[in-house]
Design a protein around this motif. Structure first.
Motif, mmCIF file in Angstrom:
data_model
loop_
_atom_site.group_PDB
_atom_site.id
_atom_site.type_symbol
_atom_site.label_atom_id
_atom_site.label_comp_id
_atom_site.label_asym_id
_atom_site.label_seq_id
_atom_site.Cartn_x
_atom_site.Cartn_y
_atom_site.Cartn_z
ATOM 1 N N THR A 244 0.862 -1.170 0.000
ATOM 2 C CA THR A 244 0.000 0.000 0.000
ATOM 3 C C THR A 244 0.897 1.217 0.000
ATOM 4 O O THR A 244 2.112 1.127 0.225
ATOM 5 C CB THR A 244 -0.884 0.036 1.255
ATOM 6 O OG1 THR A 244 -0.045 0.178 2.407
ATOM 7 C CG2 THR A 244 -1.717 -1.223 1.378
ATOM 8 N N ASP A 526 -3.683 5.280 -3.714
ATOM 9 C CA ASP A 526 -4.094 5.114 -2.330
ATOM 10 C C ASP A 526 -4.928 3.850 -2.172
ATOM 11 O O ASP A 526 -5.947 3.668 -2.813
ATOM 12 C CB ASP A 526 -4.914 6.315 -1.859
ATOM 13 C CG ASP A 526 -4.053 7.561 -1.754
ATOM 14 O OD1 ASP A 526 -2.855 7.410 -1.472
ATOM 15 O OD2 ASP A 526 -4.586 8.669 -1.970
ATOM 16 N N GLY A 527 -4.471 2.974 -1.301
ATOM 17 C CA GLY A 527 -5.225 1.764 -1.014
ATOM 18 C C GLY A 527 -4.880 0.595 -1.899
ATOM 19 O O GLY A 527 -5.379 -0.496 -1.681
ATOM 20 N N ASP A 530 -4.566 -3.735 -1.132
ATOM 21 C CA ASP A 530 -5.429 -4.328 -0.118
ATOM 22 C C ASP A 530 -6.356 -5.337 -0.785
ATOM 23 O O ASP A 530 -7.569 -5.201 -0.798
ATOM 24 C CB ASP A 530 -6.253 -3.238 0.582
ATOM 25 C CG ASP A 530 -5.366 -2.229 1.276
ATOM 26 O OD1 ASP A 530 -5.742 -1.066 1.335
ATOM 27 O OD2 ASP A 530 -4.294 -2.637 1.745
ATOM 28 N N GLU A 537 -1.445 -3.672 5.713
ATOM 29 C CA GLU A 537 -1.560 -2.227 5.817
ATOM 30 C C GLU A 537 -0.246 -1.610 6.273
ATOM 31 O O GLU A 537 0.101 -0.516 5.881
ATOM 32 C CB GLU A 537 -2.657 -1.868 6.831
ATOM 33 C CG GLU A 537 -4.063 -2.010 6.307
ATOM 34 C CD GLU A 537 -4.354 -0.991 5.232
ATOM 35 O OE1 GLU A 537 -5.155 -1.283 4.349
ATOM 36 O OE2 GLU A 537 -3.755 0.097 5.275
#
Length: 564
Positions: A244, A526-527, A530, A537
């Motif tokens: 991430t 962003d992200g 995941d 994380e």
């Protein structure tokens, strides 16, 4: 071994010619697509097979040359000293890349995977570098022409291949099922001399049906094979990563802790991106060479994979007794206006962080070259040069030396590979920390692609800005040098900027979310990571998953996911 060399009585760019041959098994195109773009004045910088920095070639005869090559058929080269340069930038007036090379019809193929070497598919008791050195010596042949080579072995060494030299094992599983190293000896080379606007054909005289095949190639090369240039667009293919944004920044912070503790001075931190694209691999390459040209590009058509490379960086070139490497450290994105470009160029020029980063790598490269060069011969004729590319500026230096005559392929690899610009200093400790903090193997990324000539010369790039394709799944590595002055946010953004050209080339137009400019790309990042495989994380959690096999996806049929 004898090689037939002839200058054809017509000219056609190799980029057009390769349209006809790019699907041939193991076809390779080493492509110096254009010179570095620039808006300021400076001195020439050498590129793939381009000896203009160190030699002034006279023109070859304009009439066709056929038969075995001889020194009387080709003009020689006279040495010219290089001029030290500091704090300058590249120029549009510099000589463009002189040679591009197509290699076809391999007759001997060497591969190595996880330490197991094969020759034409059969197990080989030697390592690949030992077998390669033996075959190069057995087939040795002088090159009396001005061409960079007339015959040789083309291929790559991956970053993973090099770890065995320092006995550094990776904690990560294999994620891309391609050989760690691949080299092939070819019957046929097609060489374009862009300065002369001339085309040369070389063929091994021992090749089966030599005469008939020579006639066939002469006829085929004469036929036009024009394909319109792909139109430019601003779409960016979405991607996924085991990192991430937060965990990548945390990894950089951990790396800075190692630097402040004195373990290392500098290291290269990278992440691996995965993308899906319906575009054919050669379409992707054509887009890159058209809209994002580079000095050390390349395309390799494997059996079930393709390598698309748009690298700006030379790893090593040997011509006669001269060894050259050109490390890159320091990057700024291109501006949207002339004024912004000028501001960013000057910012890079005067950046103490980037200059110290390059200085440390130059020192490492000088040390590496001292292992294979005559004592006192290693010099830095260019330092802190700004080079302009389509999406970024780079800070570059050139390190040269005189090769010792007893150096062969294994010694060359052990001394120089992998390049200091993509590992760090000290090199071994940097490689250990890289494997600890990165979440996947690098595979081919930051390896090297190029050739060994049968006369003892070579030219190799660093495989950055490089995508590996299997099916419609792409693997792309991106990263940058980290020092104690690095800002994690800026370093993460730099990886996205370096991925921009490849993501643009891979965009298929089917996903509206890919229609993003560089600012939107920050939101896409962003992200990411995941996904359903439980990637972490934070770095500590990611390391825990990776150590148990849960943190890195090993399925080549990776299902792409993005979070906006």
């Amino acid at each position: 071994m004898t090689t037939h060399v002839e200058k054809l009585d017509f000219y056609r760019p190799t980029a057009e010619i390769f349209e006809r041959y790019h699907q041939e098994p193991f076809a390779i195109f080493l492509d110096s697509s254009t010179s570095v773009a620039s808006r300021c004045n400076s001195t020439p910088v050498a590129s793939y097979c381009d000896s203009s920095q160190f030699a002034d070639y006279s023109q070859t005869p304009s009439t066709p040359v056929a038969g075995r090559c001889s020194s009387s058929q080709f003009a020689g080269s006279s040495p010219a000293p290089s001029t030290p340069v500091a704090d300058c930038c590249s120029s549009s007036s510099r000589q463009y890349e002189r040679y591009s090379i197509i290699a076809l019809e391999p007759y001997l193929i060497l591969t190595e995977t996880e330490g197991r070497c094969t020759e034409n598919g059969a197990a080989c008791p030697e390592s690949l570098e030992q077998r390669l050195s033996r075959r190069l010596e057995e087939h040795r042949e002088d090159n009396p022409t001005h061409l960079p080579l007339i015959a040789g072995a083309f291929g790559y060494f991956s970053y993973d291949f090099c770890r065995k030299f320092e006995n550094i094992h990776s904690r990560h599983p294999r994620t891309v099922q391609v050989p760690d190293a691949f080299f092939a000896f070819y019957d046929v080379l097609i060489i374009e001399d862009r300065e002369e606007r001339a085309l040369y054909l070389t063929m091994r005289e021992e090749a089966e049906d030599f005469g008939a095949r020579l006639t066939k190639y002469r006829a085929e090369l004469r036929k036009p094979c024009f394909v319109p240039a792909p139109p430019a667009h601003k779409g960016l293919a979405p991607f996924s990563s085991a990192f991430t944004k937060a965990s990548y920044k945390e990894a950089i912070r951990r790396l800075i802790e190692y630097i402040r503790a004195g373990d290392i001075y500098i290291a290269n931190m990278t992440q691996q991106l995965r993308l899906s694209s319906s575009r054919e691999p050669y379409e992707v390459y054509r887009y890159l060479r058209t809209h994002h040209p580079t000095p050390f590009g390349g395309f390799l058509q494997g059996v079930d994979f393709q390598v698309v490379c748009a690298s700006p960086e030379r790893f090593v070139r040997i011509r006669g007794n001269r060894v050259e490497t050109r490390p890159i450290k320091g990057t700024r994105k291109r501006g949207s206006t002339e004024q912004e470009d000028s501001m960013l160029r000057e910012e890079l020029r005067h950046s103490t962080k980037d200059r110290s980063e390059l200085l440390m790598i130059v020192d490492l490269e000088r040390n590496d070259l001292n292992h294979i060069c005559e004592a006192g011969s290693v010099q830095v004729p260019e330092h802190f040069v700004i080079e302009d590319y389509s999406t970024v500026f780079h800070l570059v230096s050139t390190v040269i030396g005189r090769r010792r005559q007893d150096i062969e392929v294994p010694e060359l690899l052990h001394s120089l590979f992998p390049g200091g610009s993509i590992t760090g200093a000290p090199k071994i400790r940097a490689m250990e920390i890289i494997d600890e903090l990165e979440l996947e193997r690098r595979n081919l990324y930051t390896g090297t692609l190029g050739y060994f000539s049968l006369d003892g010369n070579c030219d190799f790039n660093i495989m950055i800005r490089t995508g590996i394709c299997r099916g419609n799944q792409w693997h792309l590595g991106v990263g940058g040098g980290i020092t104690c002055e690095s800002d994690p946010e800026a370093e993460y953004e730099e990886t996205l900027q370096k991925a921009k050209a490849m993501r643009e080339a891979l965009w298929s137009g089917n996903d509206a979310r890919g229609q993003a400019d560089s600012d939107d790309a920050r939101e896409l990042s962003d992200g990411l990571g995941d996904d359903a495989h439980g990637q972490a994380e934070g770095l500590d959690s990611a390391r825990k998953h990776a150590d148990t096999g849960g943190g890195v996806d090993t399925d080549d049929d990776f299902v792409q996911k993005e979070t906006v």
